[in-house]
Write a protein that holds these residues in place. Structure first.
Motif, PDB file in Angstrom:
ATOM      1  N   LEU A  41      -5.348   4.798  -3.124  1.00 45.29           N
ATOM      2  CA  LEU A  41      -4.809   4.332  -2.002  1.00 45.29           C
ATOM      3  C   LEU A  41      -3.573   3.885  -2.520  1.00 45.29           C
ATOM      4  N   GLU A  42      -2.568   3.800  -1.461  1.00 43.18           N
ATOM      5  CA  GLU A  42      -1.196   2.984  -1.963  1.00 43.18           C
ATOM      6  C   GLU A  42      -1.542   1.891  -2.207  1.00 43.18           C
ATOM      7  N   PRO A  43      -0.969   0.928  -3.255  1.00 47.74           N
ATOM      8  CA  PRO A  43      -0.986  -0.328  -3.396  1.00 47.74           C
ATOM      9  C   PRO A  43      -1.165  -1.448  -2.177  1.00 47.74           C
ATOM     10  N   GLU A  44      -1.715  -2.335  -2.069  1.00 52.40           N
ATOM     11  CA  GLU A  44      -2.032  -3.226  -0.983  1.00 52.40           C
ATOM     12  C   GLU A  44      -0.455  -3.576  -0.696  1.00 52.40           C
ATOM     13  N   TRP A  45       0.171  -4.364  -1.310  1.00 49.60           N
ATOM     14  CA  TRP A  45       1.555  -4.764  -1.094  1.00 49.60           C
ATOM     15  C   TRP A  45       2.539  -3.683  -0.515  1.00 49.60           C
ATOM     16  N   MET A  46       2.288  -2.453  -0.736  1.00 49.69           N
ATOM     17  CA  MET A  46       3.100  -1.546   0.030  1.00 49.69           C
ATOM     18  C   MET A  46       2.624  -1.337   1.554  1.00 49.69           C
ATOM     19  N   GLN A  47       1.391  -1.452   1.754  1.00 48.67           N
ATOM     20  CA  GLN A  47       0.715  -1.164   3.043  1.00 48.67           C
ATOM     21  C   GLN A  47       1.014  -2.627   3.907  1.00 48.67           C
ATOM     22  N   ASN A  48       1.395  -3.613   3.113  1.00 42.92           N
ATOM     23  CA  ASN A  48       1.542  -4.956   4.066  1.00 42.92           C
ATOM     24  C   ASN A  48       3.025  -5.148   4.056  1.00 42.92           C
ATOM     25  N   ILE A  49       3.948  -4.262   3.641  1.00 39.74           N
ATOM     26  CA  ILE A  49       5.478  -4.758   3.376  1.00 39.74           C
ATOM     27  C   ILE A  49       5.923  -5.015   4.738  1.00 39.74           C
ATOM     28  N   GLU A  50       6.756  -5.925   4.759  1.00 38.41           N
ATOM     29  CA  GLU A  50       7.642  -6.359   6.003  1.00 38.41           C
ATOM     30  C   GLU A  50       8.288  -5.183   6.175  1.00 38.41           C
ATOM     31  N   MET A  51       8.699  -4.913   7.948  1.00 38.88           N
ATOM     32  CA  MET A  51       9.327  -4.078   8.296  1.00 38.88           C
ATOM     33  C   MET A  51      10.962  -3.934   7.608  1.00 38.88           C
ATOM     34  N   ARG A  52      11.461  -4.895   7.428  1.00 37.89           N
ATOM     35  CA  ARG A  52      12.797  -4.929   7.007  1.00 37.89           C
ATOM     36  C   ARG A  52      12.862  -4.442   5.557  1.00 37.89           C
ATOM     37  N   GLU A  53      11.740  -4.350   4.828  1.00 37.68           N
ATOM     38  CA  GLU A  53      11.604  -4.051   3.433  1.00 37.68           C
ATOM     39  C   GLU A  53      11.234  -2.555   3.370  1.00 37.68           C
ATOM     40  N   SER A  54      10.831  -2.027   4.448  1.00 36.91           N
ATOM     41  CA  SER A  54      10.094  -0.695   4.381  1.00 36.91           C
ATOM     42  C   SER A  54      10.795   0.332   3.701  1.00 36.91           C
ATOM     43  N   TYR A  55      12.038   0.197   3.623  1.00 38.84           N
ATOM     44  CA  TYR A  55      12.895   1.353   2.770  1.00 38.84           C
ATOM     45  C   TYR A  55      12.333   1.213   1.371  1.00 38.84           C
ATOM     46  N   LYS A  56      11.900   0.185   0.748  1.00 43.91           N
ATOM     47  CA  LYS A  56      11.449  -0.062  -0.744  1.00 43.91           C
ATOM     48  C   LYS A  56      10.131   0.978  -0.823  1.00 43.91           C
ATOM     49  N   ARG A  57       9.323   0.785   0.333  1.00 41.48           N
ATOM     50  CA  ARG A  57       7.956   1.459   0.468  1.00 41.48           C
ATOM     51  C   ARG A  57       8.412   3.224   0.076  1.00 41.48           C
ATOM     52  N   LEU A  58       9.393   3.382   0.937  1.00 45.29           N
ATOM     53  CA  LEU A  58       9.777   4.753   0.786  1.00 45.29           C
ATOM     54  C   LEU A  58      10.265   5.191  -0.477  1.00 45.29           C
ATOM     55  N   LEU A  59      10.966   4.379  -1.196  1.00 39.23           N
ATOM     56  CA  LEU A  59      11.336   4.565  -2.518  1.00 39.23           C
ATOM     57  C   LEU A  59      10.096   4.914  -3.393  1.00 39.23           C
ATOM     58  N   VAL A  60       9.223   3.834  -3.408  1.00 41.00           N
ATOM     59  CA  VAL A  60       7.921   4.138  -4.172  1.00 41.00           C
ATOM     60  C   VAL A  60       7.212   5.401  -3.906  1.00 41.00           C
ATOM     61  N   GLN A  61       6.919   5.808  -2.809  1.00 40.86           N
ATOM     62  CA  GLN A  61       6.455   7.040  -2.289  1.00 40.86           C
ATOM     63  C   GLN A  61       7.166   8.250  -2.967  1.00 40.86           C
ATOM     64  N   GLN A  62       8.536   8.000  -2.848  1.00 44.27           N
ATOM     65  CA  GLN A  62       9.141   9.407  -3.345  1.00 44.27           C
ATOM     66  C   GLN A  62       9.175   9.443  -4.911  1.00 44.27           C
ATOM     67  N   ILE A  63       9.130   8.269  -5.327  1.00 44.69           N
ATOM     68  CA  ILE A  63       8.867   8.349  -7.107  1.00 44.69           C
ATOM     69  C   ILE A  63       7.712   8.836  -7.443  1.00 44.69           C
ATOM     70  N   TYR A  64       6.800   8.550  -6.664  1.00 45.31           N
ATOM     71  CA  TYR A  64       5.255   8.895  -6.861  1.00 45.31           C
ATOM     72  C   TYR A  64       5.300  10.515  -6.638  1.00 45.31           C
ATOM     73  N   ARG A  65       5.906  10.863  -5.548  1.00 44.89           N
ATOM     74  CA  ARG A  65       5.896  12.168  -5.181  1.00 44.89           C
ATOM     75  C   ARG A  65       6.624  13.057  -6.267  1.00 44.89           C
TER      76      ARG A  65
END
Length: 134
Positions: A41-65
């Protein structure tokens, strides 16, 4: 009378079609992956990231990919552990290089990782398809 029936039928079709289409688009709550059901599973902090910071989640997902595709190509194997490794290494890359970055730097890095993943995908896909993991 024939025109009235024709118009009534057309109106019936017009109003019935969207309702039918909507019923076909109801998502299921089952979020089971098609391959490698034991994906981490994605780390919990990524699942709970604030909407204004969701671009950071997308970066982590692309690094993972991108890292996943690179691992497949390097290993010439698409075992589940190769394709879906733990998130810790990717988190480390993000926190070391990008956590304090400005918005546009993160957006640019996301684009670069996406491009890299898409290029590697061409090599990784046949490997995974041969193993039934695509």
């Amino acid at each position: 009378m024939r025109k009235v029936i024709t118009v009534a039928c057309l109106l019936g079709l017009c109003y019935a079609t969207p309702g039918t289409a909507e019923r076909n688009l109801i998502p299921t709550l089952d979020n089971q992956p098609d391959v490698c059901s034991e994906q981490p599973l994605e780390p919990e902090w990524m699942q709970n990231i604030e909407m204004r910071e969701s671009y950071k989640r997308l970066l982590v997902q692309q690094i993972y990919r991108a890292e996943s595709m690179q691992r497949i190509v390097d290993a010439q194997s698409c075992e589940c552990a190769t394709r879906y490794p733990p998130w810790e290494a990717v988190e480390g890359v993000f926190f070391e290089r990008y956590a304090a970055s400005e918005y546009w730097d993160v957006v640019e890095a996301t684009s670069e990782y996406r491009k890299r993943a898409n290029e590697l995908r061409r090599e990784a896909m046949p490997i995974c398809e041969a193993e039934g993991n695509w």
